[in-house]
Structures are given as structure tokens and as C-alpha cells.
Design a protein around this motif. Structure first.
Motif, PDB file in Angstrom:
ATOM      1  N   SER A   1       0.170  -1.437   0.009  1.00 18.83           N
ATOM      2  CA  SER A   1       0.268  -0.081   0.149  1.00 18.83           C
ATOM      3  C   SER A   1       0.837   1.049   0.460  1.00 18.83           C
ATOM      4  O   SER A   1       0.473   2.611  -0.289  1.00 18.83           O
ATOM      5  CB  SER A   1      -1.121   0.240   1.129  1.00 18.83           C
ATOM      6  OG  SER A   1      -0.195   0.502   2.750  1.00 18.83           O
TER       7      SER A   1
ATOM      8  N   PRO B   1       2.965   3.855  -1.210  1.00 22.12           N
ATOM      9  CA  PRO B   1       3.182   4.081  -2.882  1.00 22.12           C
ATOM     10  C   PRO B   1       4.492   4.960  -3.358  1.00 22.12           C
ATOM     11  O   PRO B   1       5.087   5.551  -2.010  1.00 22.12           O
ATOM     12  CB  PRO B   1       2.297   5.327  -2.972  1.00 22.12           C
ATOM     13  CG  PRO B   1       1.692   6.015  -1.822  1.00 22.12           C
ATOM     14  CD  PRO B   1       2.150   4.608  -0.915  1.00 22.12           C
TER      15      PRO B   1
ATOM     16  N   GLU C   1       4.058   8.031 -11.356  1.00 13.90           N
ATOM     17  CA  GLU C   1       2.700   8.690 -10.446  1.00 13.90           C
ATOM     18  C   GLU C   1       2.265   9.020  -9.190  1.00 13.90           C
ATOM     19  O   GLU C   1       1.190  10.173  -9.710  1.00 13.90           O
ATOM     20  CB  GLU C   1       1.711   7.860 -10.946  1.00 13.90           C
ATOM     21  CG  GLU C   1       1.711   6.775 -10.587  1.00 13.90           C
ATOM     22  CD  GLU C   1       0.283   5.407 -11.406  1.00 13.90           C
ATOM     23  OE1 GLU C   1      -0.240   6.456 -12.418  1.00 13.90           O
ATOM     24  OE2 GLU C   1       0.900   4.551 -11.275  1.00 13.90           O
ATOM     25  N   ASP C   2       2.385   8.647  -7.901  1.00 14.43           N
ATOM     26  CA  ASP C   2       1.846   8.998  -7.311  1.00 14.43           C
ATOM     27  C   ASP C   2       2.842  10.763  -6.421  1.00 14.43           C
ATOM     28  O   ASP C   2       2.346  11.075  -4.934  1.00 14.43           O
ATOM     29  CB  ASP C   2       2.618   7.616  -5.765  1.00 14.43           C
ATOM     30  CG  ASP C   2       1.568   6.444  -6.493  1.00 14.43           C
ATOM     31  OD1 ASP C   2       0.707   6.733  -6.756  1.00 14.43           O
ATOM     32  OD2 ASP C   2       2.462   5.446  -6.638  1.00 14.43           O
ATOM     33  N   HIS C   3       4.022  10.931  -6.918  1.00 16.39           N
ATOM     34  CA  HIS C   3       4.408  11.690  -6.382  1.00 16.39           C
ATOM     35  C   HIS C   3       4.692  13.063  -7.259  1.00 16.39           C
ATOM     36  O   HIS C   3       5.265  13.971  -7.223  1.00 16.39           O
ATOM     37  CB  HIS C   3       5.410  11.433  -5.461  1.00 16.39           C
ATOM     38  CG  HIS C   3       5.735  10.187  -4.969  1.00 16.39           C
ATOM     39  ND1 HIS C   3       5.510  10.687  -3.636  1.00 16.39           N
ATOM     40  CD2 HIS C   3       5.840   8.920  -4.024  1.00 16.39           C
ATOM     41  CE1 HIS C   3       5.278   9.499  -2.554  1.00 16.39           C
ATOM     42  NE2 HIS C   3       5.631   8.335  -3.322  1.00 16.39           N
TER      43      HIS C   3
ATOM     44  N   GLU D   1       4.765   4.443 -14.234  1.00 17.46           N
ATOM     45  CA  GLU D   1       4.918   3.552 -13.595  1.00 17.46           C
ATOM     46  C   GLU D   1       6.741   3.108 -12.918  1.00 17.46           C
ATOM     47  O   GLU D   1       6.759   2.332 -12.182  1.00 17.46           O
ATOM     48  CB  GLU D   1       4.142   1.925 -14.101  1.00 17.46           C
ATOM     49  CG  GLU D   1       2.984   1.805 -14.649  1.00 17.46           C
ATOM     50  CD  GLU D   1       3.524   3.270 -16.258  1.00 17.46           C
ATOM     51  OE1 GLU D   1       3.459   3.074 -16.564  1.00 17.46           O
ATOM     52  OE2 GLU D   1       1.795   3.549 -15.862  1.00 17.46           O
TER      53      GLU D   1
END
Length: 153
Positions: free
Chosen positions: A18, A20, A24-26, A106
Motif C-alpha cells: 500500500s 506508493p 505517478e504517486d509523487h 509506473e
């Protein structure tokens, strides 16, 4: 005989899944962008106002065609001084970096960090299927590190 009064223990779930750690998350998604026909005057004004050091350049179809940075603007400033012209009427298309190295969303931030060190650049546009999704900067990577738990390393 020793009795345990701790009760039933619930095994801790693996939090790594879970956590990240992808670009793409940052990445930054609300970007300032420029057009190839924008003037260097306009670019300098906006870079200064927004306190950023560069931005993607998009054509009329929103395709990524380059990156313009403070260093690129400096070329026009020097040219203006050399030609004794105080206005920087040069166009983004004349000074932008056209061969842009991009990153996919990714990619892990660890792989991105390696790319920053290897290529010595400050930002990567994040592109998927030819479309600009955002941008990951060296600062984004640094800000992400304290939020990661040691288990994700």
C-alpha cells in the motif's frame, strides 16, 4: 506453569503493497506549460512569478515538443546584451530543448532518482501513450523519501 494474558495476536499486514513508490504517486500534475510561439519575455515573467525553473512546451495538439528552462532563457538574455536589444523577443521554439527525455508513470521513484543522478537533469516530463500526464522533479523525489517507511526500501 506460565500463562499468557496477551490474547490473540493479529498478524500485521504487509504495508509495502500500500506504500506508493511510483513516479505517478509523487509527480506534479498541475503544470505551467508553454507554447513554441511564446516569447522568452513571457517565459521569464512566468518562471519568475511561479518560482519554477522550467516547464514543458506543448504544441496546438497538446503534444510534448520540448522543455524550456532558465538556462535556455539565459541564451536569449545573452543574445540581447550582445546585440544591445533590451527586449527578449526570441521564441520558445528557438531556445527550448527539443530532444526531451521522458519518464513513464509506473517507474519507481528509486529508479527515477537513479536517472536524476545519471543524467544530471532537474525534471522529467511524465508521459503515457504520448500524452503529458505530469512532471517529476528532483525536489519531488526528495520530498517523497521521508514519507516512505523503512519497510519499502
Amino acid at each position: 506453569m506460565v500463562k499468557s494474558f496477551q490474547g490473540v495476536r493479529i498478524a500485521e499486514s504487509d504495508t509495502r503493497a500500500s506504500q506508493p513508490i511510483l513516479v505517478e504517486d509523487h509527480m506534479t500534475t498541475h503544470l505551467i506549460t508553454f507554447h513554441p510561439n511564446d516569447t522568452i519575455d513571457y517565459v521569464i515573467q512566468l518562471l519568475t512569478q511561479k518560482k519554477i525553473s522550467g516547464a514543458p512546451v506543448l504544441d496546438d495538439q497538446q503534444n510534448l515538443v520540448g522543455i524550456i528552462s532558465e538556462v535556455d532563457c539565459l541564451k536569449e538574455i545573452i543574445r540581447g546584451k550582445y546585440n544591445n536589444t533590451p527586449r527578449m523577443a526570441g521564441r520558445v521554439s528557438e531556445h527550448m530543448t527539443k530532444e526531451v527525455i521522458t519518464m513513464e508513470p509506473e517507474v519507481t521513484i528509486f529508479d527515477a532518482a537513479h536517472q536524476f543522478l545519471e543524467l544530471k537533469i532537474r525534471r522529467f516530463p511524465v508521459v503515457k501513450n504520448g500524452k503529458l500526464l505530469g512532471q517529476i522533479s528532483l525536489s519531488d523525489i526528495i520530498r517523497a523519501m521521508p514519507r516512505l517507511k523503512s519497510a519499502t526500501w
